[in-house]
Design an enzyme around this catalytic site. Sequence first.
Site, short mmCIF file in Angstrom:
data_model
loop_
_atom_site.label_atom_id
_atom_site.label_comp_id
_atom_site.label_asym_id
_atom_site.label_seq_id
_atom_site.Cartn_x
_atom_site.Cartn_y
_atom_site.Cartn_z
N HIS A 18 15.65 -68.44 58.86
CA HIS A 18 16.89 -68.99 58.28
C HIS A 18 18.15 -68.68 59.11
CE1 HIS A 18 15.64 -70.15 53.92
NE2 HIS A 18 14.69 -70.44 54.79
N SER A 24 1.69 -67.47 54.42
CA SER A 24 0.55 -66.59 54.08
C SER A 24 1.04 -65.29 53.44
CB SER A 24 -0.23 -66.25 55.36
OG SER A 24 -1.16 -65.23 55.10
N ASP A 73 -0.34 -67.72 48.69
CA ASP A 73 -1.79 -67.62 48.81
C ASP A 73 -2.24 -66.39 48.03
OD1 ASP A 73 -1.70 -65.31 50.39
OD2 ASP A 73 -2.51 -66.25 52.19
N ASP A 87 -3.14 -63.72 56.88
CA ASP A 87 -4.46 -64.32 57.06
C ASP A 87 -4.39 -65.84 56.87
OD1 ASP A 87 -4.20 -64.72 54.35
OD2 ASP A 87 -5.59 -63.11 53.80
#
Length: 290
Positions: free
Chosen positions: A62, A176, A193, A200
């Site tokens: 950002h 992730s 996730d 991962d």
Amino acid sequence: MYISSFVTLLAAASYAQALQLSDITSSCPAVWSDISTALTAQYLADGQCTDAARAAIRAAFHDCFNGACDGSLILAGECTNSENNGLQTLCTNLGSLAQNKSVGVADLIQFAGAHAIKTCPSGPTVAVKVGRTDSSTPAPLGILPAGNASSSDLLASFQSKGFTTTDLVALIGAHSTAKQFTTDPSQAGASLDSTPGEWDTKFYSETQDGTAPFTLPADKNLADDSASSGEFSRFARSQPAWAAAFAPAMEKMSMVGVTDTDLIDCTSALPGGSSKRDIKRASVFDRLKW
Ligand code: HEM
Ligand SMILES: *[C@@H]1O[C@H](CO)[C@@H](O)[C@H](O)[C@H]1NC(C)=O
Ligand SMILES: *[C@@H]1O[C@H](CO)[C@@H](O)[C@H](O)[C@H]1NC(C)=O
């Protein structure tokens, strides 16, 4: 005869090495090792990367993408804009750390991002330099991608800044380690996730399958679009393929709008800096220290 030409060769080699003045003058200032120690205390807990680490990874994106990696995220108060919701605490902490350690804010944001990525289990080494120019001029609003962006808008927006489809799909894999707080406040803290404490490939496979705890429309759009779905699948299958694409894309991100003259490589100050692959990446002079 053999011996004397060997000696000549050796002399030539050490002369060549001595000539690499840039390596000598460019060794990373020791303060970055102190900073690294301080960041590890915040970014790693119970063998997982923390909420502060997630915020640092997002902040590195950002500060750069809407203009230049110039510290304006913190120095111009961009952290209070809604597109940076959730980054306020991180911004306060890094702003104060930069002051305490007398380092540049833009540099600290990128160092903290690379540090956080490396801190997450299985996170790759993203080479990081210092020496950027800070700015307190705010970057324009509305350039950072929205969570419901279409795939074609994302591809076009990244393309316009020099990022390929492979770069974009690799970069989005940073999700992730992500949680969402503001996209759907009723599910605040839901992760993108099932393993947000690890770097991962589950983000890719679970986004494709619809099995992630939470999926941003933008991520699903990239997974489904035939322009990007191939890379999405390739990274879902292979952590090394993802790492090989992610590191150079993130290095490019950390240099948006930055002139690469007189910057100093501080990759050696990241955690795990004594591992073989880090030594190979470090400058010759830094390698001598290990
Ligand atoms: C390219 C399009 C991208 C879109 C549309 C996007 C959008 C978002 C959104 C909507 C959130 C959740 C914010 C919230 O609800 O609190 C988020 C979180 C996050 N994003 Fe992205 N992002 C993009 C790319 C990236 C990139 C390139 C990186 C880093 C390299 C990144 C790193 C993260 C991280 C680490 C979080 C989690 C922050 C936290 O848990 O505090 N994102 N992103
Ligand atoms: C900076 O130093 C002040 C004063 O010593 C301290 O209160 C503050 O916690 C420090 N901030 C960081 C982020 O290290
Ligand atoms: C995304 O959401 C914003 C605000 O909620 C809305 O104005 C915009 O039309 C949406 N864009 C897309 C592509 O759905």
